[in-house]
Motif scaffolding. Structure first.
Motif, PDB file in Angstrom:
ATOM      1  N   MET A  54      -3.112   1.354   6.803  1.00 34.90           N
ATOM      2  CA  MET A  54      -1.922   0.661   7.280  1.00 34.90           C
ATOM      3  C   MET A  54      -1.237  -0.056   6.112  1.00 34.90           C
ATOM      4  O   MET A  54      -1.908  -0.672   5.287  1.00 34.90           O
ATOM      5  N   ILE A  55       0.084   0.059   6.056  1.00 30.67           N
ATOM      6  CA  ILE A  55       0.872  -0.724   5.104  1.00 30.67           C
ATOM      7  C   ILE A  55       1.787  -1.631   5.926  1.00 30.67           C
ATOM      8  O   ILE A  55       2.819  -1.199   6.458  1.00 30.67           O
ATOM      9  N   ARG A  56       1.375  -2.874   6.064  1.00 36.64           N
ATOM     10  CA  ARG A  56       2.127  -3.857   6.846  1.00 36.64           C
ATOM     11  C   ARG A  56       1.726  -5.244   6.369  1.00 36.64           C
ATOM     12  O   ARG A  56       0.570  -5.634   6.489  1.00 36.64           O
ATOM     13  N   ALA A  71       6.034  -6.028  -2.231  1.00 38.10           N
ATOM     14  CA  ALA A  71       4.615  -6.328  -2.059  1.00 38.10           C
ATOM     15  C   ALA A  71       3.894  -5.159  -1.395  1.00 38.10           C
ATOM     16  O   ALA A  71       2.773  -4.793  -1.790  1.00 38.10           O
ATOM     17  N   MET A  72       4.513  -4.557  -0.385  1.00 36.39           N
ATOM     18  CA  MET A  72       3.887  -3.430   0.307  1.00 36.39           C
ATOM     19  C   MET A  72       3.803  -2.206  -0.589  1.00 36.39           C
ATOM     20  O   MET A  72       2.809  -1.457  -0.550  1.00 36.39           O
ATOM     21  N   LEU A  73       4.808  -1.981  -1.424  1.00 36.80           N
ATOM     22  CA  LEU A  73       4.745  -0.866  -2.374  1.00 36.80           C
ATOM     23  C   LEU A  73       3.600  -1.073  -3.362  1.00 36.80           C
ATOM     24  O   LEU A  73       2.906  -0.115  -3.730  1.00 36.80           O
ATOM     25  N   HIS A  74       3.395  -2.311  -3.777  1.00 42.14           N
ATOM     26  CA  HIS A  74       2.279  -2.621  -4.678  1.00 42.14           C
ATOM     27  C   HIS A  74       0.946  -2.332  -3.991  1.00 42.14           C
ATOM     28  O   HIS A  74       0.054  -1.697  -4.581  1.00 42.14           O
ATOM     29  N   LEU A 100      16.261   3.685   6.882  1.00 41.74           N
ATOM     30  CA  LEU A 100      16.144   4.909   6.098  1.00 41.74           C
ATOM     31  C   LEU A 100      15.789   4.625   4.646  1.00 41.74           C
ATOM     32  O   LEU A 100      14.975   5.331   4.041  1.00 41.74           O
ATOM     33  N   ASP A 101      16.407   3.602   4.066  1.00 43.02           N
ATOM     34  CA  ASP A 101      16.188   3.320   2.647  1.00 43.02           C
ATOM     35  C   ASP A 101      14.756   2.872   2.376  1.00 43.02           C
ATOM     36  O   ASP A 101      14.093   3.359   1.455  1.00 43.02           O
ATOM     37  N   VAL A 102      14.263   1.938   3.188  1.00 45.33           N
ATOM     38  CA  VAL A 102      12.909   1.430   2.986  1.00 45.33           C
ATOM     39  C   VAL A 102      11.885   2.525   3.238  1.00 45.33           C
ATOM     40  O   VAL A 102      10.939   2.713   2.458  1.00 45.33           O
ATOM     41  N   CYS A 103      12.051   3.269   4.316  1.00 51.32           N
ATOM     42  CA  CYS A 103      11.098   4.341   4.628  1.00 51.32           C
ATOM     43  C   CYS A 103      11.107   5.420   3.563  1.00 51.32           C
ATOM     44  O   CYS A 103      10.045   5.964   3.215  1.00 51.32           O
ATOM     45  N   VAL A 109       6.860   7.005  -2.740  1.00 51.44           N
ATOM     46  CA  VAL A 109       5.739   6.481  -3.526  1.00 51.44           C
ATOM     47  C   VAL A 109       4.407   7.032  -3.011  1.00 51.44           C
ATOM     48  O   VAL A 109       3.471   7.254  -3.781  1.00 51.44           O
ATOM     49  N   ALA A 110       4.318   7.265  -1.699  1.00 51.23           N
ATOM     50  CA  ALA A 110       3.083   7.803  -1.108  1.00 51.23           C
ATOM     51  C   ALA A 110       2.824   9.248  -1.500  1.00 51.23           C
ATOM     52  O   ALA A 110       1.666   9.683  -1.521  1.00 51.23           O
ATOM     53  N   ARG A 111       3.851  10.018  -1.785  1.00 51.30           N
ATOM     54  CA  ARG A 111       3.674  11.446  -2.052  1.00 51.30           C
ATOM     55  C   ARG A 111       2.626  11.681  -3.137  1.00 51.30           C
ATOM     56  O   ARG A 111       2.535  10.914  -4.075  1.00 51.30           O
ATOM     57  N   PRO A 112       1.822  12.733  -2.992  1.00 56.49           N
ATOM     58  CA  PRO A 112       1.907  13.805  -1.991  1.00 56.49           C
ATOM     59  C   PRO A 112       1.141  13.491  -0.699  1.00 56.49           C
ATOM     60  O   PRO A 112       0.971  14.389   0.126  1.00 56.49           O
TER      61      PRO A 112
END
Length: 235
Positions: A54-56, A71-74, A100-103, A109-112
């Protein structure tokens, strides 16, 4: 059968019960928040099934500030380095549409690795339009209760989503799934399901179980096995 867990005991019980994937969180009592890297690492030591983190960053709504997004991207990058198999995330705009932008940032960044859009979906103002946006963004699953408190109550919308998705994305019912209703929920046409399958385990302040007033919620191995058996029953 995906099981959401927030502690090692629950993870072990879910794996022993035959879960096919884990959603790893902290603080399920708050709806599920980002887990610690330490928890993820320990689960990876014994779990041979995929785990999604989970990223929250906090409880509450799914409208995030720039600082919260960073912070969540980190956190995502750290958990990616800990060899998770995917992520669970969702973000909305103030007017109830998919952000859309945040998602797009999170998915990029999550890829792949794949990303599930979580139950933020159930707060969108136009679920069918939101599903199309989520597909276009590159998510591989949507966790949803059909915009009701439980998946059973949301069965009508769940069926519409499954039909409309037409295998372009997995619609995964979750919320209130139990041994006495999962067969009915299966009628929406979904092939994957999400549950915590927890029971109350009583503890006293010294850690001894079966005290009168204190309890924790822990995944029940036997309930997981029952749910798995029902999901796999094609009769």
């Amino acid at each position: 059968m995906e099981i959401c867990i927030d502690c090692l005991e629950s993870a072990r019980n879910a794996v022993a019960g035959g879960a096919t994937r884990l959603e790893v969180c902290s603080a399920l009592s708050e709806g599920g928040l980002t887990p610690s890297p330490g928890l993820v690492r320990q689960i990876k030591n014994f779990a041979k099934i995929p785990i999604r983190a989970m990223i929250r960053i906090r409880k509450g709504n799914f409208v995030y500030s720039r600082e919260e997004i960073d912070a969540m991207l980190h956190d995502l990058r750290i958990l990616k380095d800990h060899q998770v198999d995917g992520f669970v995330f969702g973000a909305l705009t103030l007017d109830g549409h998919v952000d859309l932008d945040v998602c797009c940032e999170i998915v990029s960044v999550a890829r792949p690795l794949p990303v599930t859009f979580h139950r933020a979906f159930d707060e969108t103002v136009d679920p069918l339009k939101s599903m199309e946006s989520i597909i276009d963004l590159g998510f591989d699953r949507i966790l949803t209760s059909g915009q009701k408190d439980t998946a059973l109550q949301g069965l009508s919308l769940l069926k519409r989503l499954v039909d409309k998705a037409a295998d372009r994305i997995v619609i995964m019912p979750g919320a209130g799934i139990a041994r006495d209703n999962i067969s009915q929920i299966k009628q929406c046409g979904a092939r994957e399901f999400h549950a915590s399958a927890r029971k109350k385990v009583y503890v006293d302040p010294n850690g001894h179980r079966f005290a009168k007033d204190n309890f924790i919620d822990v995944t029940d191995r036997e309930l997981v096995q029952t749910l798995v058996d029902i999901v796999h029953d094609v009769s």
